[in-house]
Design a protein around this motif. Structure first.
Motif, PDB file in Angstrom:
ATOM      1  N   UNK A 100      12.549  -2.830 -16.030  1.00  0.00           N
ATOM      2  CA  UNK A 100      13.203  -4.134 -16.154  1.00  0.00           C
ATOM      3  C   UNK A 100      12.409  -5.229 -15.462  1.00  0.00           C
ATOM      4  N   UNK A 101      11.235  -4.907 -14.945  1.00  0.00           N
ATOM      5  CA  UNK A 101      10.421  -5.855 -14.190  1.00  0.00           C
ATOM      6  C   UNK A 101       9.112  -6.127 -14.919  1.00  0.00           C
ATOM      7  N   UNK A 134       0.864  -1.178   0.000  1.00  0.00           N
ATOM      8  CA  UNK A 134       0.000   0.000   0.000  1.00  0.00           C
ATOM      9  C   UNK A 134       0.900   1.228   0.000  1.00  0.00           C
ATOM     10  N   UNK A 135       1.129   1.808  -1.178  1.00  0.00           N
ATOM     11  CA  UNK A 135       2.082   2.920  -1.287  1.00  0.00           C
ATOM     12  C   UNK A 135       1.566   4.204  -0.640  1.00  0.00           C
ATOM     13  N   UNK A 136       0.282   4.244  -0.330  1.00  0.00           N
ATOM     14  CA  UNK A 136      -0.290   5.445   0.271  1.00  0.00           C
ATOM     15  C   UNK A 136       0.201   5.685   1.694  1.00  0.00           C
ATOM     16  N   UNK A 165      10.229  -0.491   6.273  1.00  0.00           N
ATOM     17  CA  UNK A 165       9.406   0.657   6.664  1.00  0.00           C
ATOM     18  C   UNK A 165       8.382   0.163   7.676  1.00  0.00           C
ATOM     19  N   UNK A 166       8.217   0.884   8.751  1.00  0.00           N
ATOM     20  CA  UNK A 166       7.218   0.543   9.770  1.00  0.00           C
ATOM     21  C   UNK A 166       7.356  -0.905  10.245  1.00  0.00           C
ATOM     22  N   UNK A 167       8.604  -1.349  10.414  1.00  0.00           N
ATOM     23  CA  UNK A 167       8.923  -2.707  10.881  1.00  0.00           C
ATOM     24  C   UNK A 167       8.450  -3.803   9.918  1.00  0.00           C
ATOM     25  N   UNK A 168       8.221  -3.428   8.668  1.00  0.00           N
ATOM     26  CA  UNK A 168       7.868  -4.401   7.623  1.00  0.00           C
ATOM     27  C   UNK A 168       8.988  -4.388   6.592  1.00  0.00           C
ATOM     28  N   UNK A 169       9.487  -5.573   6.257  1.00  0.00           N
ATOM     29  CA  UNK A 169      10.580  -5.694   5.299  1.00  0.00           C
ATOM     30  C   UNK A 169      10.016  -5.891   3.893  1.00  0.00           C
ATOM     31  N   UNK A 170      10.459  -5.058   2.975  1.00  0.00           N
ATOM     32  CA  UNK A 170      10.021  -5.121   1.575  1.00  0.00           C
ATOM     33  C   UNK A 170      11.209  -5.459   0.690  1.00  0.00           C
ATOM     34  N   UNK A 203       8.956  -2.889  -4.196  1.00  0.00           N
ATOM     35  CA  UNK A 203       8.550  -1.561  -3.740  1.00  0.00           C
ATOM     36  C   UNK A 203       8.694  -0.545  -4.873  1.00  0.00           C
ATOM     37  N   UNK A 204       9.793  -0.616  -5.617  1.00  0.00           N
ATOM     38  CA  UNK A 204      10.004   0.302  -6.745  1.00  0.00           C
ATOM     39  C   UNK A 204       8.908   0.120  -7.787  1.00  0.00           C
ATOM     40  N   UNK A 205       8.577  -1.132  -8.093  1.00  0.00           N
ATOM     41  CA  UNK A 205       7.537  -1.406  -9.085  1.00  0.00           C
ATOM     42  C   UNK A 205       6.198  -0.828  -8.627  1.00  0.00           C
ATOM     43  N   UNK A 206       5.868  -1.034  -7.354  1.00  0.00           N
ATOM     44  CA  UNK A 206       4.597  -0.539  -6.822  1.00  0.00           C
ATOM     45  C   UNK A 206       4.563   0.987  -6.808  1.00  0.00           C
ATOM     46  N   UNK A 207       5.675   1.628  -6.501  1.00  0.00           N
ATOM     47  CA  UNK A 207       5.711   3.091  -6.482  1.00  0.00           C
ATOM     48  C   UNK A 207       5.476   3.676  -7.869  1.00  0.00           C
TER      49      UNK A 207
END
Length: 160
Positions: free
Chosen positions: A87-88, A7-9, A48-53, A58-62
């Motif tokens: 590249x994804x 959730x990028x928001x 981020x926020x104790x969650x590992x991505x 993350x780049x693709x979602x952003x």
């Protein structure tokens, strides 16, 4: 690592800027190499926020929005540290696996058996375990077996 719906928001502009600063970003065609923490397979990771991505996810979602949970991201450039969204590609896991350089992928890409017989629908048998077998080789092996009185003359049922 389990894939999470990203959730990028929830990310602030400052966090997003800090994320992009973790990579060497070149032109649109070059790999954007992640310079910070990586997992054992060379994929970038960011917390981020104790969650590992995974950084590439993350780049693709952003850039592109959500990632279909039924699909995985395939690095078309074959560089695990690359986070360039260009590249994804979202693909099923089977396609991602077949595109890689593993022994399994190489075997699946073979067009012929080891004796040169083409794998066609008519000439290929799929075992219950999922392996391909050449029908022509199996016929030749059975013919040789029947020619001998006591089975295989050379003692090896797998040689032609």
């Amino acid at each position: 690592m389990a894939t999470l719906d990203i959730n990028i928001e929830i990310f602030t502009k400052k966090q997003i800027d800090a994320f992009w600063a973790g990579a060497i970003i070149g032109d649109a065609n070059s790999c954007w190499l992640w310079q910070r923490a990586k997992n054992n397979h060379g994929y970038g990771k960011k917390s981020f926020y104790k969650v590992l991505y995974l950084a590439h996810r993350l780049a693709y979602a952003l850039v592109n929005g959500s990632i279909d949970p039924a699909l995985t991201l395939d690095h078309l450039c074959r560089t695990p540290a690359c986070i360039n969204p260009a590249h994804l590609e979202q693909v099923p896991m089977k396609i991602n696996t077949l595109r890689c350089d593993s022994p399994f992928a190489k075997r699946a890409q073979q067009l012929m058996c080891i004796y040169g017989h083409v794998f066609t629908l008519e000439n290929t048998y799929i075992t219950p375990e999922g392996y391909r077998r050449c029908r022509q080789c199996n016929k030749e092996k059975a013919r040789r077996y029947r020619k001998t009185e006591s089975g295989y003359s050379d003692g090896d049922p797998f040689t032609l």
